[in-house]
Design an enzyme around this catalytic site. Sequence first.
Site, PDB file in Angstrom:
ATOM      1  CG  HIS A   1      15.934  23.115  19.583  1.00 33.21           C
ATOM      2  ND1 HIS A   1      17.093  22.902  20.284  1.00 33.21           N
ATOM      3  CD2 HIS A   1      15.050  23.616  20.471  1.00 33.21           C
ATOM      4  CE1 HIS A   1      16.930  23.294  21.525  1.00 33.21           C
ATOM      5  NE2 HIS A   1      15.691  23.714  21.679  1.00 33.21           N
TER       6      HIS A   1
ATOM      7  N   GLY B   1      19.608  21.491  19.797  1.00 30.83           N
ATOM      8  CA  GLY B   1      20.031  21.431  21.201  1.00 30.83           C
ATOM      9  C   GLY B   1      19.532  20.158  21.876  1.00 30.83           C
ATOM     10  CG  HIS B   2      15.327  19.384  22.511  1.00 37.77           C
ATOM     11  ND1 HIS B   2      14.684  20.359  21.814  1.00 37.77           N
ATOM     12  CD2 HIS B   2      14.942  19.528  23.802  1.00 37.77           C
ATOM     13  CE1 HIS B   2      13.924  21.069  22.636  1.00 37.77           C
ATOM     14  NE2 HIS B   2      14.070  20.591  23.845  1.00 37.77           N
TER      15      HIS B   2
ATOM     16  N   GLY C   1      19.416  20.371  30.075  1.00 35.01           N
ATOM     17  CA  GLY C   1      20.188  21.413  29.391  1.00 35.01           C
ATOM     18  C   GLY C   1      20.593  22.516  30.360  1.00 35.01           C
TER      19      GLY C   1
ATOM     20  NE  ARG D   1       8.599  29.635  25.476  1.00 31.29           N
ATOM     21  CZ  ARG D   1       8.854  28.754  26.432  1.00 31.29           C
ATOM     22  NH1 ARG D   1      10.098  28.482  26.760  1.00 31.29           N
ATOM     23  NH2 ARG D   1       7.873  28.140  27.056  1.00 31.29           N
TER      24      ARG D   1
END
Length: 294
Positions: free
Chosen positions: A33, A35-36, A155, A195
């Site tokens: 997503h 964030g990655h 992260g 998730r």
Amino acid sequence: MRIIRSAAELAGYQSEIGEFPGGVLVPTMGALHTGHEALIRQAAAEARQRGLAASCVVTVFVNPTQFDEKHDFDRYPRVLDEDADKCEAAGASVVIAPSVEMVYPDGLDAPGPSLPDVVVDKGLEDQYRPGHFVGVAKVLVRLFDLARPAAAVFGEKDWQQFQLARALVAQEGLGIGIVPGPTVRDADGLAMSSRNRFLSGEQRRAAAAIPRALRSASHAKTAGEAEAAMRETLAGLDIEYATVRRAETLERVEAGTRAGAEPLRALVTCRLGQTRLLDNAAWPLAADSPLLDL
Ligand code: PAF
């Protein structure tokens, strides 16, 4: 961008990079997503800054040894083609998507490294996901061995895991730099997570209380008051923990510990249906924290 799936392709890559250091690693389980993607961009920039020949290497491996709940492992999304496109767009040069046999040639039950203190008896993920960090520690040493990175980006959202990576590298003398990646958030503050896709509309709205809880703690003068403020903001949610700890060791602190006394971290985990959501932030919040804008 190169995609490595077989042992032969990996051996070819390893002989090209020679001994350490390779590039900067972003270990993932896929289902990538925003964030990655931010972690991958950060790793590519870090590799350029370090003048490394190999740049950002992403591993995509749904690690069977770290799931404490079988349904969680079974339902974890496996979307390698989509993930590879995202890696390429974010600037990765190599994706390693190994098989279980490549990661665990001696079997899933082969012993891993001993567990650093930061994941033992802390009453955090170590308690709520028994066995989880045994699997994470096991896979990290294997992924480091496969990718042979100079550094790896983790992260901050999984704060205890980030501290585990630091402690593990020190314990095993691996000489790999562990770089924190800031948490990426939705507009209402919810931390990005693979998730989040499992949340119903109602659960998704309720989840916004989690970042607000971290924000509410920031006004408190002591750790005890911060914990009370978080619990009040989270009222109605199924809280697993909402606590203030020493940032690096995750040791407990006295309720009267004052803000600013030492580096401290507020950590929250709630369960919404079958989905666990984690978040954390420096306590008190850093002056430039996006949580201050909530
Ligand atoms: O955070 C994750 O996605 C996983 O725990 C990691 C670090 C890739 C190890 O499997």
